[in-house]
Design a protein around this motif. Structure first.
Motif, PDB file in Angstrom:
ATOM      1  N   LEU A 108     -18.646  -2.095 -25.711  1.00  0.00           N
ATOM      2  CA  LEU A 108     -19.090  -2.697 -24.453  1.00  0.00           C
ATOM      3  C   LEU A 108     -20.355  -1.998 -23.992  1.00  0.00           C
ATOM      4  O   LEU A 108     -20.351  -0.767 -23.819  1.00  0.00           O
ATOM      5  CB  LEU A 108     -17.986  -2.561 -23.404  1.00  0.00           C
ATOM      6  N   VAL A 109     -21.413  -2.768 -23.815  1.00  0.00           N
ATOM      7  CA  VAL A 109     -22.693  -2.211 -23.391  1.00  0.00           C
ATOM      8  C   VAL A 109     -23.274  -3.091 -22.284  1.00  0.00           C
ATOM      9  O   VAL A 109     -22.770  -4.175 -22.000  1.00  0.00           O
ATOM     10  CB  VAL A 109     -23.700  -2.116 -24.554  1.00  0.00           C
ATOM     11  N   GLN A 110     -24.352  -2.614 -21.703  1.00  0.00           N
ATOM     12  CA  GLN A 110     -25.033  -3.364 -20.653  1.00  0.00           C
ATOM     13  C   GLN A 110     -26.280  -4.049 -21.214  1.00  0.00           C
ATOM     14  O   GLN A 110     -26.795  -3.656 -22.267  1.00  0.00           O
ATOM     15  CB  GLN A 110     -25.420  -2.441 -19.507  1.00  0.00           C
ATOM     16  N   THR A 111     -26.751  -5.026 -20.504  1.00  0.00           N
ATOM     17  CA  THR A 111     -27.979  -5.726 -20.889  1.00  0.00           C
ATOM     18  C   THR A 111     -29.109  -4.722 -21.091  1.00  0.00           C
ATOM     19  O   THR A 111     -29.326  -3.843 -20.262  1.00  0.00           O
ATOM     20  CB  THR A 111     -28.370  -6.745 -19.814  1.00  0.00           C
ATOM     21  N   GLY A 112     -29.796  -4.881 -22.217  1.00  0.00           N
ATOM     22  CA  GLY A 112     -30.905  -3.997 -22.530  1.00  0.00           C
ATOM     23  C   GLY A 112     -30.536  -2.805 -23.389  1.00  0.00           C
ATOM     24  O   GLY A 112     -31.426  -2.123 -23.913  1.00  0.00           O
ATOM     25  N   ASP A 113     -29.254  -2.545 -23.529  1.00  0.00           N
ATOM     26  CA  ASP A 113     -28.802  -1.419 -24.339  1.00  0.00           C
ATOM     27  C   ASP A 113     -28.937  -1.721 -25.829  1.00  0.00           C
ATOM     28  O   ASP A 113     -29.254  -2.857 -26.231  1.00  0.00           O
ATOM     29  CB  ASP A 113     -27.351  -1.078 -24.015  1.00  0.00           C
ATOM     30  N   SER A 114     -28.638  -0.712 -26.631  1.00  0.00           N
ATOM     31  CA  SER A 114     -28.671  -0.841 -28.088  1.00  0.00           C
ATOM     32  C   SER A 114     -27.329  -0.467 -28.687  1.00  0.00           C
ATOM     33  O   SER A 114     -26.565   0.316 -28.100  1.00  0.00           O
ATOM     34  CB  SER A 114     -29.752   0.068 -28.678  1.00  0.00           C
ATOM     35  N   LEU A 115     -27.055  -1.038 -29.838  1.00  0.00           N
ATOM     36  CA  LEU A 115     -25.864  -0.696 -30.621  1.00  0.00           C
ATOM     37  C   LEU A 115     -26.237  -0.761 -32.089  1.00  0.00           C
ATOM     38  O   LEU A 115     -27.108  -1.544 -32.480  1.00  0.00           O
ATOM     39  CB  LEU A 115     -24.731  -1.695 -30.388  1.00  0.00           C
ATOM     40  N   LYS A 127     -28.500  -8.780 -25.004  1.00  0.00           N
ATOM     41  CA  LYS A 127     -28.375  -9.754 -23.919  1.00  0.00           C
ATOM     42  C   LYS A 127     -26.916 -10.214 -23.839  1.00  0.00           C
ATOM     43  O   LYS A 127     -26.188 -10.140 -24.836  1.00  0.00           O
ATOM     44  CB  LYS A 127     -29.261 -10.971 -24.211  1.00  0.00           C
ATOM     45  N   PRO A 128     -26.504 -10.729 -22.699  1.00  0.00           N
ATOM     46  CA  PRO A 128     -25.128 -11.235 -22.595  1.00  0.00           C
ATOM     47  C   PRO A 128     -24.813 -12.293 -23.651  1.00  0.00           C
ATOM     48  O   PRO A 128     -23.668 -12.369 -24.125  1.00  0.00           O
ATOM     49  CB  PRO A 128     -25.086 -11.821 -21.184  1.00  0.00           C
ATOM     50  N   THR A 155     -16.133  -6.818 -35.754  1.00  0.00           N
ATOM     51  CA  THR A 155     -16.187  -5.797 -34.706  1.00  0.00           C
ATOM     52  C   THR A 155     -16.763  -6.457 -33.456  1.00  0.00           C
ATOM     53  O   THR A 155     -17.737  -7.214 -33.529  1.00  0.00           O
ATOM     54  CB  THR A 155     -17.023  -4.583 -35.155  1.00  0.00           C
ATOM     55  N   GLU A 156     -16.140  -6.202 -32.331  1.00  0.00           N
ATOM     56  CA  GLU A 156     -16.469  -6.933 -31.110  1.00  0.00           C
ATOM     57  C   GLU A 156     -17.587  -6.258 -30.335  1.00  0.00           C
ATOM     58  O   GLU A 156     -17.570  -5.052 -30.111  1.00  0.00           O
ATOM     59  CB  GLU A 156     -15.233  -7.069 -30.225  1.00  0.00           C
ATOM     60  N   VAL A 157     -18.538  -7.071 -29.922  1.00  0.00           N
ATOM     61  CA  VAL A 157     -19.651  -6.611 -29.106  1.00  0.00           C
ATOM     62  C   VAL A 157     -19.629  -7.388 -27.794  1.00  0.00           C
ATOM     63  O   VAL A 157     -19.620  -8.623 -27.807  1.00  0.00           O
ATOM     64  CB  VAL A 157     -21.002  -6.824 -29.819  1.00  0.00           C
ATOM     65  N   THR A 158     -19.606  -6.668 -26.694  1.00  0.00           N
ATOM     66  CA  THR A 158     -19.636  -7.290 -25.381  1.00  0.00           C
ATOM     67  C   THR A 158     -20.812  -6.722 -24.601  1.00  0.00           C
ATOM     68  O   THR A 158     -20.924  -5.500 -24.456  1.00  0.00           O
ATOM     69  CB  THR A 158     -18.342  -7.037 -24.605  1.00  0.00           C
ATOM     70  N   VAL A 159     -21.668  -7.612 -24.131  1.00  0.00           N
ATOM     71  CA  VAL A 159     -22.842  -7.208 -23.378  1.00  0.00           C
ATOM     72  C   VAL A 159     -22.683  -7.715 -21.947  1.00  0.00           C
ATOM     73  O   VAL A 159     -22.626  -8.915 -21.704  1.00  0.00           O
ATOM     74  CB  VAL A 159     -24.139  -7.765 -23.983  1.00  0.00           C
ATOM     75  N   SER A 160     -22.580  -6.792 -21.020  1.00  0.00           N
ATOM     76  CA  SER A 160     -22.404  -7.175 -19.627  1.00  0.00           C
ATOM     77  C   SER A 160     -23.758  -7.329 -18.947  1.00  0.00           C
ATOM     78  O   SER A 160     -24.728  -6.651 -19.287  1.00  0.00           O
ATOM     79  CB  SER A 160     -21.563  -6.133 -18.895  1.00  0.00           C
ATOM     80  N   SER A 161     -23.786  -8.217 -17.976  1.00  0.00           N
ATOM     81  CA  SER A 161     -25.053  -8.474 -17.265  1.00  0.00           C
ATOM     82  C   SER A 161     -25.212  -7.576 -16.062  1.00  0.00           C
ATOM     83  O   SER A 161     -24.304  -6.850 -15.684  1.00  0.00           O
ATOM     84  CB  SER A 161     -25.106  -9.936 -16.830  1.00  0.00           C
TER      85      SER A 161
END
Length: 121
Positions: A10-17, A86-87, A115-121
């Protein structure tokens, strides 16, 4: 070929993974490798792929310039570096191995578990 994907979160908008996919079994390094994703209620879609030699990368228009695929054949591992998330990048990401680089997921031979990626706004 067995594939094991990891690195989601779980990351925020603009982050990297950075996602990783470790291959084992029959000569995994001889296959082209790809990443696909599937968002809830949507079909699985092509994200990126890389040739067996690592010399050529291919990207969906939606991720071009933000995502980078690479592989380390000494470790039988392929990576997907995702920047400026991005979300709409929220999805389960799957790695795949195959003899040809094609956008149609049904044409790939081997799949990891996702693998699950969730991008929060």
């Amino acid at each position: 070929v067995q594939l094991q994907a990891s690195g989601g979160g779980l990351v925020q908008t603009g982050d990297s993974l950075r996602l990783s996919c470790a291959a084992s079994g029959r000569a995994g390094k001889n296959y082209h490798m790809g990443w696909f994703r599937q968002a809830p209620g949507k079909e699985r879609e092509f994200v990126a792929a890389i040739s067996w030699s690592g010399g050529n990368g291919y990207y969906a228009d939606s991720v071009k310039g933000r995502f980078t695929i690479s592989r380390d054949n000494t470790k039988n591992t392929v990576y997907l570096l995702m920047n400026s998330l991005k979300p709409e990048d929220t999805a389960v990401y799957y790695c795949a191995a195959g003899g040809r680089i094609l956008g149609d997921p049904t044409r790939w031979n081997y799949w990891g578990q996702g693998t699950e990626v969730t991008v929060s706004s």
